[in-house]
Design an enzyme around this catalytic site. Structure first.
Site, PDB file in Angstrom:
ATOM      1  CG  ASP A  83      -2.150  -1.208   1.090  1.00 44.80           C
ATOM      2  OD1 ASP A  83      -2.848  -1.164   0.089  1.00 44.80           O
ATOM      3  OD2 ASP A  83      -1.879  -1.921   2.340  1.00 44.80           O
ATOM      4  NE  ARG A 153      -7.052   4.837   2.647  1.00 48.38           N
ATOM      5  CZ  ARG A 153      -7.415   4.407   2.924  1.00 48.38           C
ATOM      6  NH1 ARG A 153      -8.472   3.960   3.422  1.00 48.38           N
ATOM      7  NH2 ARG A 153      -6.632   3.079   2.391  1.00 48.38           N
ATOM      8  CE  LYS A 183      -5.792   1.915  -1.744  1.00 48.23           C
ATOM      9  NZ  LYS A 183      -4.225   1.078  -1.036  1.00 48.23           N
ATOM     10  CG  HIS A 184     -11.222   0.747  -1.794  1.00 45.75           C
ATOM     11  ND1 HIS A 184     -10.250   1.674  -0.899  1.00 45.75           N
ATOM     12  CD2 HIS A 184     -10.325  -0.324  -1.524  1.00 45.75           C
ATOM     13  CE1 HIS A 184      -9.621   2.105  -0.124  1.00 45.75           C
ATOM     14  NE2 HIS A 184      -9.345   0.245  -0.203  1.00 45.75           N
ATOM     15  CG  HIS A 196     -10.184  -1.613   8.134  1.00 41.55           C
ATOM     16  ND1 HIS A 196     -10.140  -0.566   6.932  1.00 41.55           N
ATOM     17  CD2 HIS A 196      -8.879  -1.970   7.011  1.00 41.55           C
ATOM     18  CE1 HIS A 196      -9.145  -0.708   5.895  1.00 41.55           C
ATOM     19  NE2 HIS A 196      -8.266  -1.537   6.197  1.00 41.55           N
ATOM     20  CG  ASP A 267      -9.747  -3.653   1.038  1.00 50.22           C
ATOM     21  OD1 ASP A 267      -8.971  -4.535   1.478  1.00 50.22           O
ATOM     22  OD2 ASP A 267     -10.376  -2.699   1.160  1.00 50.22           O
TER      23      ASP A 267
END
Length: 499
Positions: A83, A153, A183-184, A196, A267
């Site tokens: 990453d 991000r 992504k994503h 997550h 992912d």
């Protein structure tokens, strides 16, 4: 047993070419930095498609190059990924990786050439380390103020702006012989949950989702070789399964409607959105059946990866998973490996290559926005409120006080990374230590962390002349860095110190 077959205890053998194809569809994380664990060696020998490196695998630049060389000595066409978004995501910091601001700051500057220069700096360093795949850039749009995971991000909320910066990033990365990965898919920015931790849901109607697809369309048009799926349920697309496990999203939308024929990687399957609801092993099987080409198991526990592998092999033996689907996926991975698995450069690793010196700090300085800040706030007491590093994302632990003191040694300060037992005593102590000096109060995404709001407001009530700084998304501060990467904090420190 025939040399052309592999088998697990108690299971019927698979032809070696199908066994290899199944392994091509896996990307594994692992523990260790100085040697390759034996279970990983076996996976690589049987055709493992890729590995992903994390901070746990990193000591210094030469060690990483030895590790990537060792991995490729087992199988030359192994893809080695990391990453590498920039900003606060600093898995490679110990290798002397270039420091660049996160994507939101680059979107604020809105100079695609500058974005390309930052992406080039990152990609050149990867190539020198023997890393040939970068799970970046982020194509998600940052829509909701309560989104806990995309935020800085992202290149922002404007699909056209995000699209032009994605094109710049992908093109620059490709020029270095490194595979990029947008992504994503089909977008994580419309959610209020971090996948997550739990299944995320984007409840918007079909028409409202179309803008989120534009950055991905731009990435595909720019030739991005990989996309990563989101563990997000989109009821307007598929009410039953997250995108990673949905044939409607991965097959109908991505392959048919958008025409993407590169490698689609999931992912991490150990993320709770998959692990808790389905289990990693079932997730691997369902994702491949739905249209993923590789399933990523980022945890260092190789037993979880082996469980996913065995579930895929068992599904092939019982025809629950079609051989043709796995062979199609493996063929895409082979094409990717032909282009990228061998590092395109023999450049010696350098901690500060002259061609990239300063580009990250230049970008961070251009991103800082200020209003009503005094010409210089020297000798200040800096209170830096920020959440602890996200275990999967931020490993840097940077703080603003360190950067302020680098340009103003007389500065003092307090860093607070979580709710304290006695906030009133903390505020009283800060005001007392500050005395007559200027007070700077910095928060990071305070709207997501009520303890920051309480401490900030209590400090401002005592010191209404304090200078407010936002180190995440803007929340009304006099200064905003749009991220907590080291160069972003340094750029804010320079404004505060008047240098």
């Amino acid at each position: 047993m025939s040399p052309f077959e592999h088998t697990s205890p108690g299971s019927a053998a698979l032809p070696v070419d199908l066994d290899e194809a199944a392994h091509r569809c896996l990307v594994a994380g692992f523990d260790g930095a100085t040697s390759v664990p034996d279970p990983l060696k076996e996976l690589v020998d049987r055709g493992l498609g890729g590995v992903i490196l994390f901070t746990r695998n990193i000591r210094d630049a030469e060690q990483v190059r030895r590790l990537t060389d060792e991995l490729r000595s087992i199988r030359p066409d192994l893809l080695v990924a990391v990453d590498n978004e920039g900003g606060g995501i600093g898995h490679l910091r110990a290798t002397g990786a270039p420091e660049v601001p996160g994507s939101y700051a680059l979107g604020v500057v809105d100079d695609p050439n500058l974005t390309a220069r930052c992406a080039d700096a990152l990609a050149a360093h990867l190539a020198a380390l023997g890393i040939t795949a970068s799970y970046a850039p982020v194509a998600d749009l940052q829509h909701r103020p309560d989104n806990p995971i995309v935020r800085t991000r992202s290149f922002g909320a404007d699909p056209e702006r995000a699209a032009r910066h994605l094109r710049a990033w992908i093109t620059a990365t490709e020029a270095r012989g490194v595979a990029s990965c947008a992504k994503h898919f089909p977008g994580h920015g419309g959610t209020a949950t971090d996948s997550h931790h739990a299944v995320a849901v984007d409840p918007r109607p079909y028409d409202a989702l179309q803008a989120d697809l534009e950055p991905f369309r731009a990435a595909i048009a720019a030739g991005v070789p990989m996309l990563m799926s989101a563990h997000v349920v989109f009821p307007a697309l598929d009410p039953n399964r997250p995108a990673t496990l949905s044939r409607r999203v991965l097959g109908d939308l991505l392959r048919h409607d958008l025409g993407f024929d590169g490698v689609l990687v999931s992912d991490g399957l150990e993320m709770k959105a998959i692990a808790d609801a389905y289990g990693e092993a079932a997730g691997a099987r369902i994702a491949l059946a739905a249209g993923a080409d590789q399933v990523l198991v980022a945890t260092g526990d190789l037993n979880i990866t082996l469980g996913c592998r065995d579930a895929v092999l068992d599904a092939l033996r019982t025809s629950v998973l079609a051989r043709e689907r796995v062979e199609e996926a493996a063929a895409r991975v082979r094409r990717l490996a032909e282009r990228y698995a061998t590092p395109a450069t023999t450049t010696t690793v350098a901690t500060s290559p002259s061609e990239h010196a300063g580009v990250g700090l230049e970008a961070a300085r251009r991103a800082v926005r200020s209003r009503g800040v005094p010409p210089a706030v020297r000798g200040a007491h800096v209170v830096d409120l920020f959440p602890p590093p996200h275990p999967a994302l931020n490993w840097g632990g940077e703080d603003l006080l360190t950067e302020v003191r680098a340009v103003d040694p007389k500065a003092t300060g307090t860093a607070v990374t979580g709710e304290c037992a006695d906030p009133d005593a903390l505020v009283e102590g800060i005001v007392r230590r500050c005395g007559a000096a200027a007070l700077v109060v910095a928060t990071c995404d305070a709207g997501l962390h009520p303890w920051q709001v309480r401490l900030r407001d209590a400090l401002l009530a005592r010191r209404p002349d304090a200078v407010r700084v936002d180190t995440g998304l803007p929340e009304g501060g006099a200064l905003c860095s749009y991220g907590r990467g080291r160069v972003s904090l340094r750029a804010v420190a320079e404004v505060l110190a008047g240098v």
